[in-house]
Scaffold this active site. Structure first.
Site, PDB file in Angstrom:
ATOM      1  N   LYS A  62       0.812  -1.223   0.000  1.00 15.71           N
ATOM      2  CA  LYS A  62       0.000   0.000   0.000  1.00 15.71           C
ATOM      3  C   LYS A  62       0.847   1.276   0.000  1.00 15.71           C
ATOM      4  CE  LYS A  62      -4.056  -2.101   2.119  1.00 15.71           C
ATOM      5  NZ  LYS A  62      -5.052  -2.040   3.187  1.00 15.71           N
ATOM      6  N   ASP A  94     -10.236   2.164   2.729  1.00 12.51           N
ATOM      7  CA  ASP A  94     -10.292   1.411   3.995  1.00 12.51           C
ATOM      8  C   ASP A  94     -11.075   2.160   5.078  1.00 12.51           C
ATOM      9  OD1 ASP A  94      -8.878  -0.809   3.118  1.00 12.51           O
ATOM     10  OD2 ASP A  94      -6.933   0.093   3.602  1.00 12.51           O
TER      11      ASP A  94
END
Ligand code: ATR
Length: 283
Positions: A72, A108
């Site tokens: 990420k 997220d």
């Protein structure tokens, strides 16, 4: 494979390991529900091949990527344009191409908040919120949690200095009390979120037994077929409600799907079906 499937727009999740990712199943369910053609694969990438894999994927006409552990931050560095929430999180879990540019976003935080607020009906606004952990998973959700206006937000971590540094990074967005677990020795919280990776190794953060009050909700960002150690602890300490992170997984996927396809899938039926598969032992 039929010609229709072969020519369907291509999507993938890149990670390592990624074999047990449920994203291909979730996105196939969304695509079927919305009547949209979509090919979505899980691709394990060697760390030194990440950048080339992304560039090659889009050069060959790929439409969208999800990025998972451990890439990420690399995706964040590679993106030519970032959404505000990705910039604040310092991490990217969704890539797409817009006007010849590689755009990075992070779904997220919105995934966690939608699961807690919309799916579970938990209140965050004006509640005293505790987040455990100070790694990438927590960094990815803090902005969205602050935007829900809890009355207080505390972050604790085994290595206290990491929690303090994280709070400093987010200082412009709101006040965060941060430190080691001794900080919460005499406090109780309405909402406790486990953002540590402790559940992965069957461990429990060092929690004081008086942490919960009679309306406390406990959320583990991890999930598994069986309740995690934190969920078991919460139930033993008579939490008002307990949940794992499966709903967050489905909600973050739905937000990525929306970014790529411009259509918002219904998450409820997909989450229910995924829960059944998990209970039945399907990987
Ligand atoms: P992720 O990307 O999942 O956040 P990470 O960046 O490695 O992974 O962070 C893992 C987090 O879980 C850290 O906050 C870690 O605490 P430390 O920074 O002190 O290592 C926390 N963690 C892992 N195992 C833990 C345990 N058994 N008890 C408490 N915290 C734990």
């Amino acid at each position: 494979m039929s010609q229709g499937a072969a020519s369907a727009p291509k999507f993938a999740v890149l990670g390592n390991p990624v074999r047990h990712s449920r994203s291909p199943w979730i996105h196939a369910a969304f695509a079927e529900q919305c009547g949209l053609p979509m090919q979505y694969r899980a691709v394990a990438v060697e760390p030194d091949k990440f950048e080339n894999t992304v560039i090659d994927f889009f050069a060959r006409g790929g439409k969208g990527l999800n990025i998972t552990v451990p890439f990420k931050q690399k995706a964040f560095a590679l993106a030519e344009r970032l959404s505000e929430r990705a910039r604040v999180a310092g991490a990217v879990n969704t890539l797409l191409q817009r006007e010849q540019q590689l755009v990075g976003d992070n779904t997220d935080g919105i995934g966690l908040v939608r699961d807690m607020v919309a799916n579970l009906g938990w209140q965050v606004r004006d509640r005293r919120l505790l987040v455990m952990g100070a790694g990438g998973a927590v960094r990815g959700v803090l902005e969205l949690l602050l935007k829900e206006h809890p009355s207080a937000l505390t972050v604790v971590n085994r290595s206290a200095d990491k929690a303090v540094a994280l709070a400093q990074d987010f200082a412009e967005l709101g006040r965060i009390d941060a430190g080691g677990y001794e900080l919460i020795a005499d406090a109780d919280f309405d909402l406790v979120i486990n953002g540590t990776s402790a559940s992965l190794s069957g461990e429990l953060p060092p929690l004081p037994s008086a942490l919960l009050n009679d309306r406390s909700c406990c959320y583990d960002m991890m999930y598994s077929a069986e309740p995690t150690p934190f969920m078991r602890w919460a139930a033993q300490h008579t939490a008002w409600a307990v949940a794992d992170g499966l709903g967050m997984l489905v909600e973050q996927a739905a937000e990525s799907f929306y970014l790529w396809q411009g259509v918002r899938p219904q998450t409820g039926p997909v989450l229910a079906a995924l829960r059944n598969r998990l209970a039945g032992g399907s990987t």
